[in-house]
Design an enzyme around this catalytic site. Sequence first.
Site, PDB file in Angstrom:
ATOM      1  N   ALA A  32      45.963  21.627 -28.380  1.00 33.76           N
ATOM      2  CA  ALA A  32      46.541  20.417 -28.963  1.00 33.76           C
ATOM      3  C   ALA A  32      48.066  20.596 -28.990  1.00 33.76           C
ATOM      4  CB  ALA A  32      45.981  20.131 -30.353  1.00 33.76           C
ATOM      5  N   GLY A  36      56.619  21.770 -30.324  1.00 35.28           N
ATOM      6  CA  GLY A  36      56.872  23.098 -30.905  1.00 35.28           C
ATOM      7  C   GLY A  36      56.310  24.197 -30.017  1.00 35.28           C
ATOM      8  N   HIS A  37      55.066  23.997 -29.532  1.00 34.91           N
ATOM      9  CA  HIS A  37      54.486  24.978 -28.602  1.00 34.91           C
ATOM     10  C   HIS A  37      55.314  25.029 -27.314  1.00 34.91           C
ATOM     11  CE1 HIS A  37      50.587  23.778 -30.709  1.00 34.91           C
ATOM     12  NE2 HIS A  37      50.622  25.071 -30.880  1.00 34.91           N
ATOM     13  N   GLN A  61      39.118  32.567 -37.605  1.00 38.73           N
ATOM     14  CA  GLN A  61      40.247  32.406 -38.525  1.00 38.73           C
ATOM     15  C   GLN A  61      40.136  31.133 -39.380  1.00 38.73           C
ATOM     16  OE1 GLN A  61      43.213  32.173 -35.186  1.00 38.73           O
ATOM     17  NE2 GLN A  61      44.257  30.790 -36.579  1.00 38.73           N
ATOM     18  N   SER A 187      52.898  20.163 -35.989  1.00 38.99           N
ATOM     19  CA  SER A 187      51.644  20.899 -36.138  1.00 38.99           C
ATOM     20  C   SER A 187      50.564  20.135 -35.396  1.00 38.99           C
ATOM     21  CB  SER A 187      51.286  20.989 -37.625  1.00 38.99           C
ATOM     22  OG  SER A 187      49.918  21.287 -37.771  1.00 38.99           O
ATOM     23  N   ARG A 189      47.743  19.701 -36.389  1.00 29.13           N
ATOM     24  CA  ARG A 189      47.002  18.937 -37.398  1.00 29.13           C
ATOM     25  C   ARG A 189      47.666  17.583 -37.687  1.00 29.13           C
ATOM     26  NH1 ARG A 189      46.215  24.288 -39.097  1.00 29.13           N
ATOM     27  NH2 ARG A 189      44.021  24.815 -39.312  1.00 29.13           N
TER      28      ARG A 189
HETATM   29  O1  PAF Z   1      49.088  30.022 -34.672  1.00 25.68           O
HETATM   30  C1  PAF Z   1      48.046  29.804 -34.029  1.00 25.68           C
HETATM   31  O2  PAF Z   1      47.896  28.807 -33.342  1.00 25.68           O
HETATM   32  C2  PAF Z   1      46.904  30.813 -34.121  1.00 25.68           C
HETATM   33  O3  PAF Z   1      46.826  31.376 -35.375  1.00 25.68           O
HETATM   34  C3  PAF Z   1      46.971  31.909 -33.031  1.00 25.68           C
HETATM   35  C4  PAF Z   1      48.218  32.752 -33.190  1.00 25.68           C
HETATM   36  C5  PAF Z   1      46.956  31.266 -31.654  1.00 25.68           C
HETATM   37  C6  PAF Z   1      45.760  32.832 -33.136  1.00 25.68           C
HETATM   38  O4  PAF Z   1      44.567  32.148 -32.940  1.00 25.68           O
END
Ligand code: PAF
Length: 282
Positions: A32, A36-37, A61, A187, A189
Amino acid sequence: MQVYDKRLDIETSVAAFKKDNKSIGFVPTMGALHQGHLALVERAIAENTVVIVSIFVNPTQFNNSEDLVNYPRTLESDVKLLSRLSTNIIVFAPSPKEIYGNEMLSTPYNFGGLENEMEGKFRPGHFDGVGTVLKHLFEIVSPTKAYFGEKDFQQLQIVKKLVEIEKMAVQIIGCTIYREDTGLALSSRNKRLSKEQMANAPLIYQTLKQVKKDFGTKSVTDLSNWTLDQFKNNDELKLEYFEIAKVSDLKSITRKRKNTKYRAFIAVFAGEIRLIDNIALN
Ligand code: PAF
């Protein structure tokens, strides 16, 4: 653009890059993708010969199963976005089985106490899941440098600790938070926010900015109370926590000391959607 879902394919490519002494920049993501990415990927491109981006929604996680189910999965458009930056990027988008095999378990980690603060308190097991998946990914990708956003500042500190504990050679690079014009931290989200939530969400960063402004003259208690007040009557946003913490160990403080670096951290619910942000105070 190469998109692999098998670890063996990545490992084979990586072995060839290593043989040629190529530096590998790695951006681990859960997809997604937003600007930022992309800023992390651009930095990785500028600093390395080869760039690998992983797209993997890591089940271990998530402490909230609804959040895991609802987490946006947009592989096709993610790949399109990345190919606009460079067609040489390698995407690794594995299945959970490819990473975890038949047992989707996380390793319990001791990150020197960093894991017990803030996000660790409110999301039990979250950092064990992050540590576990990154250990797997770092082993597969064998990166020279790996890039993380400061929005997840606690995660960034924990990843540095993980690398130390696991004695991994990767250099961890923290990158500044990318924000909308409104100040809202980008984000994945945010895609799930309603119009009303989106209109209110900038309050998060506005509050942090004011705290930074007042940090030199007001007490920690006054700043905390003032922050609580900002969210008290807001119908769209519910404050989960606000803390002023030392950068070194992320322990929250009640009193400031000289020669110590601090950051303010905040977590807010907009309906079911959890938003976090933070700011350097000095
Ligand atoms: O920040 C994130 O998107 C996640 O925590 C990561 C670092 C990709 C680990 O799943």
